[in-house]
Design a protein around this motif. Structure first.
Motif, PDB file in Angstrom:
ATOM      1  N   ARG A 134       0.830  -1.208   0.000  1.00  0.00           N
ATOM      2  CA  ARG A 134       0.000   0.000   0.000  1.00  0.00           C
ATOM      3  C   ARG A 134       0.860   1.252   0.000  1.00  0.00           C
ATOM      4  N   ASP A 135       1.912   1.258   0.821  1.00  0.00           N
ATOM      5  CA  ASP A 135       2.788   2.431   0.914  1.00  0.00           C
ATOM      6  C   ASP A 135       3.466   2.719  -0.427  1.00  0.00           C
ATOM      7  N   ARG A 136       3.941   1.664  -1.096  1.00  0.00           N
ATOM      8  CA  ARG A 136       4.615   1.864  -2.381  1.00  0.00           C
ATOM      9  C   ARG A 136       3.630   2.392  -3.434  1.00  0.00           C
ATOM     10  N   LYS A 137       2.423   1.828  -3.430  1.00  0.00           N
ATOM     11  CA  LYS A 137       1.401   2.275  -4.377  1.00  0.00           C
ATOM     12  C   LYS A 137       1.037   3.747  -4.130  1.00  0.00           C
ATOM     13  N   GLN A 138       0.894   4.106  -2.856  1.00  0.00           N
ATOM     14  CA  GLN A 138       0.546   5.486  -2.528  1.00  0.00           C
ATOM     15  C   GLN A 138       1.662   6.443  -2.930  1.00  0.00           C
ATOM     16  N   GLU A 139       2.915   6.060  -2.670  1.00  0.00           N
ATOM     17  CA  GLU A 139       4.032   6.922  -3.061  1.00  0.00           C
ATOM     18  C   GLU A 139       4.109   7.050  -4.582  1.00  0.00           C
ATOM     19  N   LEU A 140       3.869   5.940  -5.285  1.00  0.00           N
ATOM     20  CA  LEU A 140       3.873   5.989  -6.747  1.00  0.00           C
ATOM     21  C   LEU A 140       2.802   6.959  -7.246  1.00  0.00           C
ATOM     22  N   LYS A 141       1.616   6.904  -6.646  1.00  0.00           N
ATOM     23  CA  LYS A 141       0.529   7.802  -7.050  1.00  0.00           C
ATOM     24  C   LYS A 141       0.910   9.259  -6.804  1.00  0.00           C
ATOM     25  N   ALA A 142       1.517   9.534  -5.643  1.00  0.00           N
ATOM     26  CA  ALA A 142       1.926  10.907  -5.324  1.00  0.00           C
ATOM     27  C   ALA A 142       2.994  11.401  -6.300  1.00  0.00           C
ATOM     28  N   LEU A 143       3.960  10.530  -6.626  1.00  0.00           N
ATOM     29  CA  LEU A 143       5.016  10.911  -7.571  1.00  0.00           C
ATOM     30  C   LEU A 143       4.444  11.166  -8.965  1.00  0.00           C
ATOM     31  N   GLN A 144       3.458  10.357  -9.358  1.00  0.00           N
ATOM     32  CA  GLN A 144       2.836  10.549 -10.673  1.00  0.00           C
ATOM     33  C   GLN A 144       2.104  11.887 -10.743  1.00  0.00           C
ATOM     34  N   GLU A 145       1.438  12.266  -9.651  1.00  0.00           N
ATOM     35  CA  GLU A 145       0.744  13.552  -9.628  1.00  0.00           C
ATOM     36  C   GLU A 145       1.729  14.709  -9.761  1.00  0.00           C
ATOM     37  N   GLN A 146       2.850  14.615  -9.023  1.00  0.00           N
ATOM     38  CA  GLN A 146       3.878  15.654  -9.135  1.00  0.00           C
ATOM     39  C   GLN A 146       4.470  15.680 -10.544  1.00  0.00           C
ATOM     40  N   ASP A 147       4.711  14.488 -11.083  1.00  0.00           N
ATOM     41  CA  ASP A 147       5.308  14.380 -12.423  1.00  0.00           C
ATOM     42  C   ASP A 147       4.400  15.017 -13.475  1.00  0.00           C
ATOM     43  N   ARG A 148       3.095  14.708 -13.403  1.00  0.00           N
ATOM     44  CA  ARG A 148       2.146  15.278 -14.363  1.00  0.00           C
ATOM     45  C   ARG A 148       2.107  16.798 -14.265  1.00  0.00           C
ATOM     46  N   SER A 149       2.099  17.304 -13.034  1.00  0.00           N
ATOM     47  CA  SER A 149       2.060  18.750 -12.838  1.00  0.00           C
ATOM     48  C   SER A 149       3.306  19.424 -13.421  1.00  0.00           C
ATOM     49  N   LEU A 150       4.470  18.836 -13.175  1.00  0.00           N
ATOM     50  CA  LEU A 150       5.720  19.406 -13.684  1.00  0.00           C
ATOM     51  C   LEU A 150       5.817  19.288 -15.202  1.00  0.00           C
ATOM     52  N   CYS A 151       5.353  18.167 -15.737  1.00  0.00           N
ATOM     53  CA  CYS A 151       5.403  17.985 -17.191  1.00  0.00           C
ATOM     54  C   CYS A 151       4.476  18.962 -17.908  1.00  0.00           C
ATOM     55  N   ASP A 152       3.345  19.311 -17.274  1.00  0.00           N
ATOM     56  CA  ASP A 152       2.448  20.303 -17.864  1.00  0.00           C
ATOM     57  C   ASP A 152       3.136  21.659 -17.966  1.00  0.00           C
ATOM     58  N   VAL A 153       3.931  21.993 -16.945  1.00  0.00           N
ATOM     59  CA  VAL A 153       4.615  23.288 -16.926  1.00  0.00           C
ATOM     60  C   VAL A 153       5.821  23.290 -17.855  1.00  0.00           C
ATOM     61  N   LEU A 154       6.581  22.177 -17.839  1.00  0.00           N
ATOM     62  CA  LEU A 154       7.833  22.112 -18.598  1.00  0.00           C
ATOM     63  C   LEU A 154       7.650  21.528 -20.007  1.00  0.00           C
ATOM     64  N   CYS A 155       6.440  21.014 -20.282  1.00  0.00           N
ATOM     65  CA  CYS A 155       6.168  20.394 -21.591  1.00  0.00           C
ATOM     66  C   CYS A 155       7.148  19.261 -21.891  1.00  0.00           C
ATOM     67  N   THR A 156       7.349  18.391 -20.897  1.00  0.00           N
ATOM     68  CA  THR A 156       8.232  17.241 -21.072  1.00  0.00           C
ATOM     69  C   THR A 156       7.420  15.959 -20.971  1.00  0.00           C
ATOM     70  N   ALA A 157       8.032  14.827 -21.335  1.00  0.00           N
ATOM     71  CA  ALA A 157       7.346  13.541 -21.298  1.00  0.00           C
ATOM     72  C   ALA A 157       7.299  12.996 -19.881  1.00  0.00           C
ATOM     73  N   LEU A 158       6.244  12.232 -19.587  1.00  0.00           N
ATOM     74  CA  LEU A 158       6.101  11.614 -18.273  1.00  0.00           C
ATOM     75  C   LEU A 158       7.170  10.539 -18.067  1.00  0.00           C
ATOM     76  N   PHE A 159       7.502  10.296 -16.802  1.00  0.00           N
ATOM     77  CA  PHE A 159       8.467   9.261 -16.443  1.00  0.00           C
ATOM     78  C   PHE A 159       7.899   7.900 -16.820  1.00  0.00           C
ATOM     79  N   SER A 160       8.717   7.061 -17.443  1.00  0.00           N
ATOM     80  CA  SER A 160       8.266   5.742 -17.883  1.00  0.00           C
ATOM     81  C   SER A 160       8.369   4.736 -16.739  1.00  0.00           C
ATOM     82  N   ILE A 161       7.203   4.242 -16.299  1.00  0.00           N
ATOM     83  CA  ILE A 161       7.176   3.252 -15.218  1.00  0.00           C
ATOM     84  C   ILE A 161       5.906   2.424 -15.355  1.00  0.00           C
ATOM     85  N   ASP A 162       6.015   1.138 -15.017  1.00  0.00           N
ATOM     86  CA  ASP A 162       4.869   0.232 -15.108  1.00  0.00           C
ATOM     87  C   ASP A 162       3.944   0.485 -13.924  1.00  0.00           C
ATOM     88  N   THR A 163       2.783   1.083 -14.198  1.00  0.00           N
ATOM     89  CA  THR A 163       1.840   1.412 -13.122  1.00  0.00           C
ATOM     90  C   THR A 163       0.938   0.228 -12.774  1.00  0.00           C
TER      91      THR A 163
END
Length: 258
Positions: A112-141
């Protein structure tokens, strides 16, 4: 256990002796006493059989739980990229069931902890990619991320945050210079990009690599225009001075014109 068994037999003997005394006082015939004794024996046997069945049921439930826990542990260990869990073979059924159940709960929490951290990192990644116009980090969700995957993801998000701060500082600095140059050159923003640059909402500006390069190009263009204007002004001043001298304009009139 032997002492308890002896006490149980003693209690039974006392109870039977008491029953015989009661039957004798009542005057119950011997034949009926035997029948009643047989009934007592059947009651006791039924009670003991029920108790044995209950304990056998408990044992079966514990063994079933052990099998289920082992199966779930194997799955969790594979998902979490951990070594298989080894139980102590000499431990009792009860202790083994408790150990396995506890281990399952620990690994479930890790999952559960790993899944929750992955979700939090994905949210941060999406927010930063929207601002920087970069591709999302490649990871098996679809699977549980390994500790190494999460560590790489953390470093990636941290680097994006650093890049965002750097580009934001560069944008703010260049924007300030661009606005001053536009005012100095009496230049009104006439393209959508120039209007985006001088917009009051700095957070609305996309900090992509292309936009940062275009921002630098705009700054250089305005600086070149100012330099060109300054060169033209210098030439015009030199011609004016030459004309003043040819026309022998007095110093007072030159100063007022200047």
């Amino acid at each position: 256990s032997e002492v308890l068994a002896a006490e149980a037999v003693s209690c039974l003997n006392r109870a039977m002796a008491t029953l015989r005394d009661i039957w004798e006082e009542i005057g119950i015939p011997e034949e009926q006493r035997l029948e009643r004794t047989d009934v007592v024996k059947k009651h006791i046997k039924t009670l003991l059989d029920m108790m044995v069945a209950e304990e056998e049921g408990l044992k079966e439930r514990l063994l079933k739980n052990i099998a289920l826990c082992r199966k779930e542990l194997d799955t969790l260990c594979r998902e979490l990229h951990l070594c298989p869990f080894e139980t102590e073979e000499e431990s009792t059924i009860l202790q083994m069931e408790k150990n396995l159940r506890t281990r399952v709960e620990v690994l479930q929490k890790q999952k559960r902890d790993r899944k929750q951290e992955l979700k939090a990192l994905q949210e941060q990644d999406r927010s930063l990619c929207d601002v920087l116009c970069t591709a999302l980090f490649s990871i098996d969700t679809a699977s549980v991320p390994s500790l190494e995957d999460l560590d790489r993801y953390r470093h990636h998000v941290a680097s994006l945050n650093t890049l965002k701060e750097q580009r934001q500082e560069e944008f703010v600095s260049n924007k300030r210079q661009i606005i001053l140059l536009m005012e100095e050159l009496d230049h009104t923003p006439d393209t959508s990009f120039e209007r985006d640059v001088v917009c009051e909402d700095e957070k609305a500006f996309c900090l992509s690599e292309d936009n940062i390069m275009a921002l630098q190009n705009l700054l250089h263009q305005l600086e070149d225009r100012r330099a060109l204007n300054e060169a033209v002004c210098t030439q015009l001043r030199a011609r004016i001075i030459t004309l003043w001298e040819r026309l022998q304009i007095p110093e007072e009139e030159r100063e007022s014109s200047a």
